[in-house]
Design a protein around this motif. Structure first.
Motif, PDB file in Angstrom:
ATOM      1  N   MET A   1       0.847  -1.205   0.000  1.00 28.43           N
ATOM      2  CA  MET A   1       0.000   0.000   0.000  1.00 28.43           C
ATOM      3  C   MET A   1       0.875   1.245   0.000  1.00 28.43           C
ATOM      4  O   MET A   1       1.794   1.377   0.792  1.00 28.43           O
ATOM      5  N   THR A   2       0.600   2.180  -0.893  1.00 25.73           N
ATOM      6  CA  THR A   2       1.362   3.423  -0.954  1.00 25.73           C
ATOM      7  C   THR A   2       0.605   4.512  -0.200  1.00 25.73           C
ATOM      8  O   THR A   2      -0.612   4.478  -0.075  1.00 25.73           O
ATOM      9  N   LEU A   3       1.368   5.497   0.301  1.00 22.84           N
ATOM     10  CA  LEU A   3       0.763   6.565   1.079  1.00 22.84           C
ATOM     11  C   LEU A   3      -0.036   7.529   0.224  1.00 22.84           C
ATOM     12  O   LEU A   3      -1.017   8.086   0.666  1.00 22.84           O
ATOM     13  N   PHE A   4       0.404   7.730  -1.007  1.00 21.89           N
ATOM     14  CA  PHE A   4      -0.176   8.796  -1.812  1.00 21.89           C
ATOM     15  C   PHE A   4      -0.718   8.246  -3.127  1.00 21.89           C
ATOM     16  O   PHE A   4      -0.414   7.135  -3.541  1.00 21.89           O
ATOM     17  N   ALA A  23      -1.708  14.408  -3.280  1.00 28.75           N
ATOM     18  CA  ALA A  23      -1.621  14.559  -1.828  1.00 28.75           C
ATOM     19  C   ALA A  23      -2.961  14.477  -1.107  1.00 28.75           C
ATOM     20  O   ALA A  23      -2.999  14.402   0.119  1.00 28.75           O
ATOM     21  N   SER A  24      -4.066  14.482  -1.846  1.00 29.25           N
ATOM     22  CA  SER A  24      -5.385  14.550  -1.221  1.00 29.25           C
ATOM     23  C   SER A  24      -5.676  13.440  -0.217  1.00 29.25           C
ATOM     24  O   SER A  24      -6.313  13.689   0.812  1.00 29.25           O
ATOM     25  N   PRO A  25      -5.254  12.191  -0.444  1.00 28.14           N
ATOM     26  CA  PRO A  25      -5.606  11.138   0.509  1.00 28.14           C
ATOM     27  C   PRO A  25      -5.125  11.397   1.936  1.00 28.14           C
ATOM     28  O   PRO A  25      -5.711  10.874   2.885  1.00 28.14           O
ATOM     29  N   TYR A  26      -4.090  12.193   2.105  1.00 23.34           N
ATOM     30  CA  TYR A  26      -3.553  12.448   3.447  1.00 23.34           C
ATOM     31  C   TYR A  26      -3.629  13.930   3.813  1.00 23.34           C
ATOM     32  O   TYR A  26      -2.823  14.432   4.587  1.00 23.34           O
ATOM     33  N   GLU A  27      -4.658  14.600   3.282  1.00 21.62           N
ATOM     34  CA  GLU A  27      -4.803  16.026   3.519  1.00 21.62           C
ATOM     35  C   GLU A  27      -4.946  16.359   5.004  1.00 21.62           C
ATOM     36  O   GLU A  27      -4.402  17.369   5.487  1.00 21.62           O
ATOM     37  N   ASP A  33      -0.311  18.674  10.774  1.00 26.03           N
ATOM     38  CA  ASP A  33       1.110  18.956  10.974  1.00 26.03           C
ATOM     39  C   ASP A  33       1.450  20.403  10.625  1.00 26.03           C
ATOM     40  O   ASP A  33       2.324  21.018  11.253  1.00 26.03           O
ATOM     41  N   LEU A  34       0.764  20.955   9.633  1.00 22.47           N
ATOM     42  CA  LEU A  34       0.974  22.358   9.276  1.00 22.47           C
ATOM     43  C   LEU A  34       0.638  23.277  10.451  1.00 22.47           C
ATOM     44  O   LEU A  34       1.363  24.241  10.728  1.00 22.47           O
ATOM     45  N   GLN A  35      -0.464  22.983  11.146  1.00 22.97           N
ATOM     46  CA  GLN A  35      -0.861  23.831  12.276  1.00 22.97           C
ATOM     47  C   GLN A  35       0.195  23.818  13.376  1.00 22.97           C
ATOM     48  O   GLN A  35       0.468  24.849  14.009  1.00 22.97           O
ATOM     49  N   SER A  92       5.033  13.335   7.616  1.00 24.70           N
ATOM     50  CA  SER A  92       4.026  13.377   6.544  1.00 24.70           C
ATOM     51  C   SER A  92       4.499  14.246   5.389  1.00 24.70           C
ATOM     52  O   SER A  92       4.311  13.898   4.217  1.00 24.70           O
ATOM     53  N   PHE A  93       5.109  15.376   5.701  1.00 24.16           N
ATOM     54  CA  PHE A  93       5.631  16.275   4.665  1.00 24.16           C
ATOM     55  C   PHE A  93       6.753  15.592   3.877  1.00 24.16           C
ATOM     56  O   PHE A  93       6.767  15.586   2.644  1.00 24.16           O
TER      57      PHE A  93
END
Length: 210
Positions: A1-4, A23-27, A33-35, A92-93
């Motif tokens: 299984m791939t992350l993206f 990137a949508s599947p892990y938005e 993480d951005l926050q 994640s990034f």
């Protein structure tokens, strides 16, 4: 299984492609993480060397962060607002950037810098080159979250013809090799609303800076 997402590249130049919805599947994880990053290194409007405020607000994560002020454009390890190191690049990034670069054929890419750009309605980014990095053999990986935007992809000279293409939430643009130093930019953002980002467009730009 791939992350993206495994959607194939949409090539716009020999060394440049768009990975639609990559990137949508892990938005949600990216947003979470951005926050955490901007709590430590808040959004700010940097200045150009000429003293003008940059319309797009910015922050950084990773070992190095891009800085612009009257002293010029450069990368440095500390946030000039706090004097402490930039936030660590979240897993994640990093995973997203590495996977996207590999999808475009750049399998050795390991970013040490991520510039975060926050666009509000009406803000834009004029045509420019990413040329403050030390190693131009490594690509740029640019992730779009939130509102759509018109991406400008020019040539190696500012006067070259410019391709205009729409970027949507989850799209990732990768450019390197013969296209690494192409001029690029974003037209003024149109007003709108996105369920994840509200009235904003967020761009994550990964580089090998040092």
């Amino acid at each position: 299984m791939t992350l993206f997402s495994s959607a194939g590249p949409e090539w716009i130049a020999p060394g440049a492609c768009i990975l639609r919805d990559f990137a949508s599947p892990y938005e949600r994880l990216l947003w979470q993480d951005l926050q955490a990053i901007v709590r430590q290194a808040p959004w700010r409007h940097m200045q150009t060397p000429g003293g003008q405020a940059i319309a797009v607000s910015m922050s950084n994560c990773g070992r190095l962060g891009w800085v612009s002020d009257r002293g010029g454009y450069r990368y440095q390890m500390e946030d000039p607002l706090s004097g402490i190191p930039w936030p660590v690049m979240p897993a994640s990034f990093e995973s997203l950037a590495i996977a996207a670069a590999a999808q475009a054929g750049f399998v050795q890419f390991r970013p040490d810098a991520c510039l975060l750009n926050r666009y509000e309605a009406g803000t834009k980014l004029g045509l420019h080159q990413d040329k403050d990095e030390q190693d131009f053999s490594q690509p740029i990986v640019s992730v779009s979250l939130g509102l759509p935007a018109t991406f400008l992809f020019g040539g190696l000279k500012r006067s070259d013809p410019v391709l205009r293409t729409e970027l949507y939430h989850g799209d990732v643009v990768v450019w390197g090799g013969p296209d690494r130093l192409r001029y690029h930019g974003i037209l003024p953002l149109k007003p709108g609303w996105h369920p994840l980002t509200g009235k904003l467009r967020i761009n994550l730009t990964f580089r090998v800076a040092g």
